[in-house]
Design a protein around this motif. Sequence first.
Motif, PDB file in Angstrom:
ATOM      1  N   ILE A  10       0.866  -1.179   0.000  1.00  0.00           N
ATOM      2  CA  ILE A  10       0.000   0.000   0.000  1.00  0.00           C
ATOM      3  C   ILE A  10       0.904   1.231   0.000  1.00  0.00           C
ATOM      4  CG2 ILE A  10      -1.889   1.185   1.199  1.00  0.00           C
ATOM      5  CD1 ILE A  10      -2.609  -1.713   0.556  1.00  0.00           C
ATOM      6  N   LYS A  12       0.870   3.945   1.377  1.00  0.00           N
ATOM      7  CA  LYS A  12       0.555   4.763   2.555  1.00  0.00           C
ATOM      8  C   LYS A  12       1.383   4.223   3.708  1.00  0.00           C
ATOM      9  CE  LYS A  12      -3.158   7.036   0.953  1.00  0.00           C
ATOM     10  NZ  LYS A  12      -3.341   8.431   0.876  1.00  0.00           N
ATOM     11  N   ASP A  16      -1.316   5.210   8.426  1.00  0.00           N
ATOM     12  CA  ASP A  16      -2.446   5.579   7.560  1.00  0.00           C
ATOM     13  C   ASP A  16      -3.266   4.345   7.184  1.00  0.00           C
ATOM     14  OD1 ASP A  16      -1.712   8.239   7.664  1.00  0.00           O
ATOM     15  OD2 ASP A  16      -0.821   8.267   5.657  1.00  0.00           O
ATOM     16  N   THR A  17      -2.569   3.260   6.868  1.00  0.00           N
ATOM     17  CA  THR A  17      -3.256   2.012   6.516  1.00  0.00           C
ATOM     18  C   THR A  17      -4.053   1.507   7.712  1.00  0.00           C
ATOM     19  OG1 THR A  17      -1.535   1.475   4.908  1.00  0.00           O
ATOM     20  CG2 THR A  17      -2.911  -0.343   5.671  1.00  0.00           C
ATOM     21  N   ILE A  86      -0.270  -5.545   9.450  1.00  0.00           N
ATOM     22  CA  ILE A  86       0.277  -4.406   8.717  1.00  0.00           C
ATOM     23  C   ILE A  86       1.738  -4.232   9.123  1.00  0.00           C
ATOM     24  CG2 ILE A  86       0.059  -1.927   8.269  1.00  0.00           C
ATOM     25  CD1 ILE A  86      -2.875  -2.276   9.517  1.00  0.00           C
ATOM     26  N   SER A  94       3.432   0.529   3.137  1.00  0.00           N
ATOM     27  CA  SER A  94       3.203  -0.544   4.099  1.00  0.00           C
ATOM     28  C   SER A  94       2.763  -1.796   3.362  1.00  0.00           C
ATOM     29  CB  SER A  94       2.155  -0.125   5.133  1.00  0.00           C
ATOM     30  OG  SER A  94       0.952   0.272   4.503  1.00  0.00           O
ATOM     31  N   VAL A  96       0.301  -5.309   3.743  1.00  0.00           N
ATOM     32  CA  VAL A  96      -0.831  -5.864   4.475  1.00  0.00           C
ATOM     33  C   VAL A  96      -1.058  -7.302   4.040  1.00  0.00           C
ATOM     34  CG1 VAL A  96      -3.307  -5.665   4.987  1.00  0.00           C
ATOM     35  CG2 VAL A  96      -1.962  -3.605   4.579  1.00  0.00           C
ATOM     36  N   THR A 124      -7.827  -7.899  -0.060  1.00  0.00           N
ATOM     37  CA  THR A 124      -6.460  -7.371  -0.138  1.00  0.00           C
ATOM     38  C   THR A 124      -6.167  -6.773  -1.513  1.00  0.00           C
ATOM     39  OG1 THR A 124      -5.591  -9.592  -0.589  1.00  0.00           O
ATOM     40  CG2 THR A 124      -5.399  -8.797   1.663  1.00  0.00           C
ATOM     41  N   MET A 127      -7.293  -3.233  -1.725  1.00  0.00           N
ATOM     42  CA  MET A 127      -6.701  -2.245  -0.808  1.00  0.00           C
ATOM     43  C   MET A 127      -5.824  -1.194  -1.503  1.00  0.00           C
ATOM     44  SD  MET A 127      -5.715  -4.372   2.595  1.00  0.00           S
ATOM     45  CE  MET A 127      -6.976  -5.273   3.475  1.00  0.00           C
ATOM     46  N   ILE A 131      -7.165   2.607  -0.284  1.00  0.00           N
ATOM     47  CA  ILE A 131      -6.643   3.171   0.978  1.00  0.00           C
ATOM     48  C   ILE A 131      -5.920   4.471   0.668  1.00  0.00           C
ATOM     49  CG2 ILE A 131      -5.030   2.836   2.883  1.00  0.00           C
ATOM     50  CD1 ILE A 131      -5.740  -0.102   2.872  1.00  0.00           C
TER      51      ILE A 131
END
Length: 131
Positions: A10, A12, A16-17, A86, A94, A96, A124, A127, A131
């Motif tokens: 992600i 972010k 944030d995630t 995470i 990041s 996940v 997933t 995401m 996100i």
Amino acid sequence: MKLESPKVIIDKSAQDTFNFLSDVKNFENLMPENISKFEVIDNDTFLFALKGMPEIVLKKKEAIAPNKIVLGAAGGKIDFSLTANISETSENSSEVQLAFEGEFNAMMAMMIKGPISKFIETLTSNMPNNI
């Protein structure tokens, strides 16, 4: 029965995630296209149904910022958990992975393994764009 989704990156930070996944209403954006119902019950609980499947109520059971969120079955006949793990890969990135865990008899496990695997993979894969 334990199932894990593929890991996704992600764009972010882990915080944030975590913040996004901590807000249960955001799960509506991650649901598969065949969702027939999504309803936020309270700040920690939501209900959803996929076409041809029974309604499932999930409640946030644990949140450890910024690395872990555990959703569990809220009532119903089946006890299971869905954990978002995470990990920070960089300041603005990041990773996940979702983990599903539940106790089922062999027949039930055989019937639900495929649909649940597909479900957590869809969550997933949705995401990175949401996100």
